[in-house]
Design an enzyme around this catalytic site. Sequence first.
Site, PDB file in Angstrom:
ATOM      1  N   SER A 238     -47.823 -24.930 -18.448  1.00  0.00           N
ATOM      2  CA  SER A 238     -48.007 -25.649 -18.195  1.00  0.00           C
ATOM      3  C   SER A 238     -48.843 -26.589 -17.761  1.00  0.00           C
ATOM      4  O   SER A 238     -49.567 -26.321 -18.483  1.00  0.00           O
ATOM      5  CB  SER A 238     -47.567 -24.613 -16.153  1.00  0.00           C
ATOM      6  OG  SER A 238     -48.406 -24.901 -15.694  1.00  0.00           O
ATOM      7  N   LYS A 239     -48.817 -28.141 -17.315  1.00  0.00           N
ATOM      8  CA  LYS A 239     -49.945 -29.292 -17.039  1.00  0.00           C
ATOM      9  C   LYS A 239     -51.181 -28.472 -17.753  1.00  0.00           C
ATOM     10  O   LYS A 239     -51.951 -28.975 -17.357  1.00  0.00           O
ATOM     11  CB  LYS A 239     -49.579 -30.111 -15.979  1.00  0.00           C
ATOM     12  CG  LYS A 239     -48.288 -30.469 -16.091  1.00  0.00           C
ATOM     13  CD  LYS A 239     -47.469 -30.088 -15.175  1.00  0.00           C
ATOM     14  CE  LYS A 239     -46.213 -29.357 -15.588  1.00  0.00           C
ATOM     15  NZ  LYS A 239     -45.995 -28.532 -14.253  1.00  0.00           N
ATOM     16  N   ARG A 240     -51.008 -27.177 -16.525  1.00  0.00           N
ATOM     17  CA  ARG A 240     -52.365 -26.843 -15.761  1.00  0.00           C
ATOM     18  C   ARG A 240     -53.217 -26.729 -17.366  1.00  0.00           C
ATOM     19  O   ARG A 240     -53.955 -26.406 -17.549  1.00  0.00           O
ATOM     20  CB  ARG A 240     -52.675 -25.475 -15.244  1.00  0.00           C
ATOM     21  CG  ARG A 240     -51.917 -25.443 -13.607  1.00  0.00           C
ATOM     22  CD  ARG A 240     -51.900 -24.533 -12.666  1.00  0.00           C
ATOM     23  NE  ARG A 240     -50.770 -23.984 -13.279  1.00  0.00           N
ATOM     24  CZ  ARG A 240     -52.166 -22.299 -13.396  1.00  0.00           C
ATOM     25  NH1 ARG A 240     -52.731 -22.120 -14.238  1.00  0.00           N
ATOM     26  NH2 ARG A 240     -50.541 -21.157 -14.658  1.00  0.00           N
TER      27      ARG A 240
END
Length: 463
Positions: A238-240
């Site tokens: 994910s963006k993380r």
Amino acid sequence: MTKVVTRFAPSPTGYLHIGGARTALFNWLWARKNRGEFILRIEDTDLERSREEMTRAILEAMDWLGLDCDQGPYYQSQRMDLYREYIQKLVDTGQAYYCECTPEEVEAMREQARARGLKPKYNGRCREKNLGPGEGRVIRLKAPLTGQTTFNDLIKGPIAVNNEELDDFVLQRADGTPTYNLAVVVDDATMGVTHVLRGDDHINNTPKQILIYKALGIKQPLFGHVPMILGPDKKKLSKRHGATSVMKYKEMGFLPEAMINYLVRLGWAYGDEEIFSREELIEKFSLENLSKSASVFDMDKLLWLNSHYIKEKSPADLAALLKEYVREFDADLSYLEKIVPLLQPRAKTMVEMAEMAEFFLVADEELQYDAKAVRKFLTPEAREHLQEVVNRLEETKDFGQKELEQILAKYLEDAGIKFKVIAQPIRVAITGKTASPGLFETMEVLGKERTIKRMKRAVFFEG
RNA sequence: GUCCCCAUCGUCUAGUGGCCCAGGACGCCGGCCUCUCACGCCGGUAACGGGGGUUCAAAUCCCCCUGGGGACGCCA
């Protein structure tokens, strides 16, 4: 044998991300390998969250990766009548029913089930009420209460779910739009999709969809669930974890060839082979060699592949590409084309290449000198040598690598010094840095005039 | 919590019962090459999660445990 039809069906609620791109790639490859068709379908039944610009971004990314489709893009938002027709069919045959429970009431049921340690489900309260259409009412599937729903996954093998696990899920929302599961089934069936390859986060949806296929009495496709792509922490990517959007990778200077090659090897293998051209992939791709387990995204390996493809690509093609990454481009392509070969073995990304090309492109008087390099290499003695070399360079007409090498060799002999003594000073003088491509090739590309100008400037340069 | 899926070097993976005291690739470490930095070449490090079975033989088949992931929406 019927023609193979695959599809990629993203929802335009975000950019095309790494995982989606790989799923699209697998579908594309399977269609191409079997001389079948690849369909692109935009799943925008959620009019609240779907954005047109996302559709454009997804299309752009597919295009960049070279994943062309034979049909579509289709838009679910334009097929509403079709879904309604099929839903009506289910209501008419008593396999679906109207439900007047509010979202809050349903949530309460789920909460109750959770409290008893069971799977949260709708409890079927309106199942036998025989309600008709009405404000705020949804349509639910009258799912079987007992038995098992099974399918043979192309990748994972046999999968079975007890029907008690499933509930009477919603087919049509209160606003009249179809839900994902209904729309997918109707589309895949009417579009003649034969193989559904998708992320394994959909595995739990498959039994639900099979129930719809059965209720509708239509032939179901083959399903294959590809494992997830995880971040370095082994959590769903994910963006993380940094960049997940495919186009971000273009921005970072990755080549689509590298991207494709990396993505396909993430979860698929062909013996010990690592490098695959597009044609080889179409020839060698197979569902049997897809792995069942999730894989971790590894930037280092992507970088390695990218540097491989940078080395392999023609200087002309790279020069054209490099143009987009270089700031303020005012030289012509033929000049870039001469620079590129010197950078090919060194740059891992196009962004890096642009940085490395910087000193070639900047005006001589604006060349930045690295202070530490100046201190260490532009010593008084070095500057004397520099001046001497300039004197000799001015006398030559030819400025090719061979001539330059001869001139320098002669000077070393006359001055009684080793090449090492003047190599770095010259490098710093003409590039401003201590690391660069080979000295002679750099000088040749820079040309006589600019090389000399820079060396002269260095002789008197004060940091 | 319930259900589903998964499990070989740090990472991607080969392996479909003997060819495996486990092979390749990335990374990392060392060396060679060398005008710097890279490239390239050579070498090295490093894994079958645990326990039971089945079998003459198991990384490969079965069961349990553990661990990880995913799903439990009027999102897709």
